[in-house]
Write an enzyme that holds these catalytic residues in place. Structure first.
Site, PDB file in Angstrom:
ATOM      1  N   TYR A  53       0.830  -1.211   0.000  1.00  0.00           N
ATOM      2  CA  TYR A  53       0.000   0.000   0.000  1.00  0.00           C
ATOM      3  C   TYR A  53       0.863   1.258   0.000  1.00  0.00           C
ATOM      4  O   TYR A  53       1.948   1.296   0.572  1.00  0.00           O
ATOM      5  CB  TYR A  53      -0.907   0.027   1.224  1.00  0.00           C
ATOM      6  CG  TYR A  53      -2.050  -0.960   1.198  1.00  0.00           C
ATOM      7  CD1 TYR A  53      -2.268  -1.795   0.104  1.00  0.00           C
ATOM      8  CD2 TYR A  53      -2.917  -1.067   2.276  1.00  0.00           C
ATOM      9  CE1 TYR A  53      -3.305  -2.693   0.094  1.00  0.00           C
ATOM     10  CE2 TYR A  53      -3.972  -1.965   2.278  1.00  0.00           C
ATOM     11  CZ  TYR A  53      -4.158  -2.783   1.186  1.00  0.00           C
ATOM     12  OH  TYR A  53      -5.193  -3.680   1.188  1.00  0.00           O
ATOM     13  N   GLY A 216     -17.489   2.278  -3.818  1.00  0.00           N
ATOM     14  CA  GLY A 216     -18.337   3.457  -3.859  1.00  0.00           C
ATOM     15  C   GLY A 216     -19.628   3.254  -4.622  1.00  0.00           C
ATOM     16  O   GLY A 216     -20.512   4.117  -4.606  1.00  0.00           O
TER      17      GLY A 216
END
Length: 328
Positions: A53, A216
């Site tokens: 990440y 989303g």
């Protein structure tokens, strides 16, 4: 905040897990620190990250960022259950990827350095490695746990048969094996209900759904797009799903409005209600998104709403675990 055991272990974790993919990258440093502190103050004691990440800046950046947060003191490290992952490529070098004993041990050492900590609570295999024998994997994990550098081992993106195979190999070695599995799981992506979740429940493995709002898609993307406020929901897997599921998403947002609840909170409440789920992994980019996720814990979906959600986003086959889902 409510706490639950991580699978069959005695370790207690909050029923929401704070994912850190966006911290220090899509969220500013200041807001990222505020998200971490607020989550901790509100009782979230479970953090998830990965060695890869922060690749937008450089691989390992997010672990470094968390290390700087831990370094602020105040018992931050001692209060949290920290999970990270290894297995994805960290460079172009041939042995800097996968689940070889060499790479797992080296990855752990590097994560400890970046995180500025002496131990990792949950060391997760980011993907299965078809070239790594389970005896090799478990030998490395045994070494790390015996050294006190790792407390528990988890998996991510495994199939049901991977979990079964791994656990049987661990049992033969009298090793605890996998205690958690991270899988993409949400209303729009339900394939783990067929075999992954049944395998996890059989072996006492915690289920940690990632992308519980499908990037989303389930957070009110159509309304936000119309308002010009859609960020992540207008790209990635959400944008791809909208091309084929716009009608269902529109009906979903209408149902949420009728129910009087925010779509993001409904989506999270649905994931939390699913059998076998321990803690969804949320990835807020702002304090407002964190507060919305925390608020979703107070939302209970009545049977009639759950039925309508199933109609909009039906389970695969006839529902239920495999093979019953397709062999009735």
């Amino acid at each position: 905040m409510e706490y639950t055991h991580l699978g069959r272990t005695a370790l207690k974790v909050s029923d929401l897990c704070l994912g850190t993919l966006n911290l220090g990258v899509r969220a500013s440093d200041e807001e990222s620190f505020a998200i971490l502190d607020t989550a901790l103050d509100r009782g979230v004691n479970f953090l998830d990250t990965a060695n890869q990440y922060g690749w937008q800046k450089h691989k390992g950046y997010t672990e470094e960022f968390l290390g700087s947060w831990f370094a602020q003191g105040g018992g931050r490290r001692e209060q949290v259950v920290l999970g990270t992952k290894a297995g994805k490529p960290m460079s172009d070098r041939p042995n800097d990827t996968g689940l070889s004993a060499r790479h797992l041990i080296a990855s752990c050492e590097e994560s400890l350095r970046r995180l500025r900590t002496d131990w990792i609570d949950l060391f997760q295999m980011h993907h299965v490695d078809h070239h790594a024998p389970w005896d090799e994997v478990w030998q490395a994990m045994e070494t790390l746990t015996q050294q006190g550098k790792v407390r528990y081992v988890g998996s991510s993106n495994f199939a049901g048969w991977h979990i079964a195979e791994a656990q049987e190999a661990a049992h033969r070695r009298h090793f605890l094996g996998i205690v958690s599995e991270q899988s993409v799981y949400n209303l729009a992506t339900r394939y783990v209900e067929l075999e992954v979740i049944p395998a996890c429940r059989r072996y006492g493995v915690a289920v940690l759904p990632w992308s519980p709002l499908h990037g989303g898609l389930l957070s009110g993307v159509l309304r936000k797009t119309a308002e010009g406020t859609a960020a992540k929901g207008a790209q990635g897997r959400a944008a791809e799903a909208l091309r084929t599921r716009r009608e269902a998403v529109a009906a979903y947002e209408e149902l949420c409005a009728e129910f009087g609840a925010d779509p993001a909170e409904v989506g999270l409440a649905w994931v939390r209600s699913r059998p076998g789920v321990t803690a969804p992994v949320i990835g807020p980019r702002s304090l407002a998104q964190l507060e919305s996720a925390l608020d979703s814990r107070e939302l209970e979906l009545p049977p009639e709403v759950l039925e309508r959600l199933d109609a909009l986003f039906p389970p695969l086959g006839n529902g239920g675990p495999g093979p019953e889902a397709w062999a009735r």
